[in-house]
Scaffold this motif. Structure first.
Motif, PDB file in Angstrom:
ATOM      1  N   GLU A  85     -31.936  11.884 -27.330  1.00 37.05           N
ATOM      2  CA  GLU A  85     -33.245  12.325 -27.805  1.00 37.05           C
ATOM      3  C   GLU A  85     -33.121  13.262 -29.009  1.00 37.05           C
ATOM      4  O   GLU A  85     -33.933  13.202 -29.942  1.00 37.05           O
ATOM      5  N   ALA A  86     -32.091  14.104 -29.008  1.00 38.86           N
ATOM      6  CA  ALA A  86     -31.887  15.016 -30.135  1.00 38.86           C
ATOM      7  C   ALA A  86     -31.564  14.256 -31.416  1.00 38.86           C
ATOM      8  O   ALA A  86     -32.083  14.568 -32.495  1.00 38.86           O
ATOM      9  N   TYR A  87     -30.719  13.243 -31.308  1.00 35.70           N
ATOM     10  CA  TYR A  87     -30.384  12.436 -32.484  1.00 35.70           C
ATOM     11  C   TYR A  87     -31.599  11.672 -33.001  1.00 35.70           C
ATOM     12  O   TYR A  87     -31.855  11.620 -34.203  1.00 35.70           O
ATOM     13  N   SER A  88     -32.352  11.075 -32.103  1.00 35.23           N
ATOM     14  CA  SER A  88     -33.546  10.335 -32.506  1.00 35.23           C
ATOM     15  C   SER A  88     -34.553  11.255 -33.193  1.00 35.23           C
ATOM     16  O   SER A  88     -35.130  10.908 -34.241  1.00 35.23           O
ATOM     17  N   SER A  89     -34.761  12.434 -32.629  1.00 31.27           N
ATOM     18  CA  SER A  89     -35.700  13.394 -33.208  1.00 31.27           C
ATOM     19  C   SER A  89     -35.251  13.853 -34.587  1.00 31.27           C
ATOM     20  O   SER A  89     -36.070  13.984 -35.505  1.00 31.27           O
ATOM     21  N   GLN A  90     -33.952  14.091 -34.769  1.00 27.92           N
ATOM     22  CA  GLN A  90     -33.441  14.515 -36.072  1.00 27.92           C
ATOM     23  C   GLN A  90     -33.651  13.430 -37.115  1.00 27.92           C
ATOM     24  O   GLN A  90     -34.030  13.710 -38.258  1.00 27.92           O
ATOM     25  N   PHE A  91     -33.412  12.173 -36.728  1.00 26.24           N
ATOM     26  CA  PHE A  91     -33.644  11.086 -37.678  1.00 26.24           C
ATOM     27  C   PHE A  91     -35.112  11.011 -38.081  1.00 26.24           C
ATOM     28  O   PHE A  91     -35.435  10.833 -39.261  1.00 26.24           O
ATOM     29  N   GLN A  92     -36.003  11.132 -37.120  1.00 21.53           N
ATOM     30  CA  GLN A  92     -37.430  11.071 -37.428  1.00 21.53           C
ATOM     31  C   GLN A  92     -37.832  12.165 -38.412  1.00 21.53           C
ATOM     32  O   GLN A  92     -38.570  11.910 -39.371  1.00 21.53           O
ATOM     33  N   LYS A  93     -37.346  13.386 -38.188  1.00 22.25           N
ATOM     34  CA  LYS A  93     -37.656  14.491 -39.097  1.00 22.25           C
ATOM     35  C   LYS A  93     -37.133  14.202 -40.495  1.00 22.25           C
ATOM     36  O   LYS A  93     -37.841  14.371 -41.499  1.00 22.25           O
ATOM     37  N   ASP A  94     -35.879  13.788 -40.565  1.00 21.73           N
ATOM     38  CA  ASP A  94     -35.245  13.546 -41.871  1.00 21.73           C
ATOM     39  C   ASP A  94     -35.927  12.413 -42.623  1.00 21.73           C
ATOM     40  O   ASP A  94     -36.212  12.531 -43.826  1.00 21.73           O
ATOM     41  N   PHE A  95     -36.183  11.305 -41.941  1.00 24.02           N
ATOM     42  CA  PHE A  95     -36.769  10.154 -42.621  1.00 24.02           C
ATOM     43  C   PHE A  95     -38.185  10.461 -43.096  1.00 24.02           C
ATOM     44  O   PHE A  95     -38.599  10.024 -44.174  1.00 24.02           O
TER      45      PHE A  95
END
Length: 363
Positions: free
Chosen positions: A188-198
């Motif tokens: 979940e942390a990785y998915s959330s970081q990608f969403q923020k960055d993208f």
């Protein structure tokens, strides 16, 4: 780990350099070409043949692929202008990557590049001004309304940082990326970081691009919603195995492995579409998913195993991060072990990367 400081492809033209080990990325560029040519033609027609055309390649790296991409873009513009009997625009081409990128390698190749462009296209070809723009594309890089076409290949799977919930912890024990054994909170942390960055990436480009401009992006991804599928993470799994084999022999401290996590995320197409719709500045023109062999499907030299070839490709990309965390003294041994593990895996499996390609229209 400060990603902007330690992430760069291996410099120079030596045996472990990115310039000499980037045929997989070249293959990705070739499969992206039809989407890029279509987007360029649509852009030129929709924005009424600009006198000066702003072009950006984000995450350009260095080596032969950098100017190959630019050459393909200029060829597409030139061909479209000839087809519709329009004058070629002047070009402002921005090459972007992080501050530690080997820009000197690019700049030293420019004289030959300019000569070839002039030779191939002659007087019909508009002046081309190439500039290096160091900095993270997770934020503004260019003036407002200055870009007509944006390209990025094999870059957006790199995150701006390791998720704060994971970095420096032992949550992902014995692993360096998402794995079948990773706790749900790590996924979940990785998915959330990608969403923020993208989302930041899209917002930044929307301010820099003119209405009607287009952007073609290709990045490592996956077909399945499950982020632990082998197609998206098994190259990292084998690298973790290589590190843990060195732990078992006392060559590395186990805590060192537990505290290292890759700033990387391979999304699925649904994740991309959801974030594009949420941010709202772009419309997805088209999308494709391609499978690319780990060893790019090329024939091997007689003394060059597929495991060694893949290991050099991965080393050229990730060595800077590993070296900053573990030290340079283990790199040769680490990638020797990694090559053996990859070779064993490929002897029984035809493993492929999944590369996602999307074309976006600026509203």
């Amino acid at each position: 780990m400060e990603v902007v400081q330690v992430l760069h492809m291996n410099r120079g033209v030596g045996v472990t350099s990115y310039a000499m080990n980037s045929t997989v990325q070249s293959k990705i560029i070739s499969v992206t070409k039809p989407a890029m040519m279509s987007a360029i033609e649509k852009t030129l027609r929709s924005i009424s043949w600009p006198v000066t055309m702003g072009i950006a390649d984000l995450g350009c790296s260095s080596g032969p692929n950098t100017l190959l991409v630019i050459s393909e873009i200029l060829n597409a513009v030139h061909a479209t202008c000839r087809r519709f009997e329009q004058s070629s625009p002047e070009f402002k081409v921005y090459l972007n990557d992080l501050f530690s990128n080997d820009f000197n390698n690019i700049f030293s190749s420019l004289p030959a590049f300019y000569r070839k462009q002039k030779q191939d296209k002659g007087s019909e070809f508009g002046p081309c001004f190439i500039l290096g723009v160091p900095g993270s594309f997770y934020g503004r890089l260019f003036p407002s309304n200055s870009l007509h076409f944006v390209h990025s290949s094999s870059s957006l799977h790199w995150l701006s940082q390791v998720p704060v919930e994971v970095e420096g912890t032992s949550l992902n024990k014995g692993k360096i990326y998402i794995s079948k054994s990773s706790p749900r909170c790590v996924l979940e942390a990785y998915s959330s970081q990608f969403q923020k960055d993208f989302s930041i990436f899209l917002k930044s480009r929307s301010q820099e691009m003119v209405p009607g401009a287009r952007m073609v992006l290709s990045l490592m991804g996956r077909k399945d919603m499950d982020p632990t599928t082998p197609e998206s993470c098994y190259q990292w799994e084998l690298l973790a195995h290589a590190l843990m084999s060195m732990v078992a022999q006392g060559l590395i401290e186990e805590e060192k492995v537990d505290s290292f996590d890759a700033p990387y995320y391979a999304p699925c197409m649904k994740e991309l579409k959801l974030e594009i719709e949420k941010e709202g500045s772009f419309v997805m023109d088209c999308s494709e998913a391609y499978e690319i062999d780990w060893d790019d499907g090329a024939e091997m030299a007689s003394d060059d195993s597929s495991g060694e070839r893949v290991a050099r490709t991965i080393r050229a990309v990730v060595e800077s991060m590993l070296e900053s965390h573990f030290g340079c003294h283990i790199m040769d041994e680490l990638f020797r072990r990694y090559a053996k593990l990859v070779g064993d895996h490929l002897s029984n499996n035809r493993t492929k990367y999944v590369n996602l390609v999307i074309s976006l229209l600026k509203n």
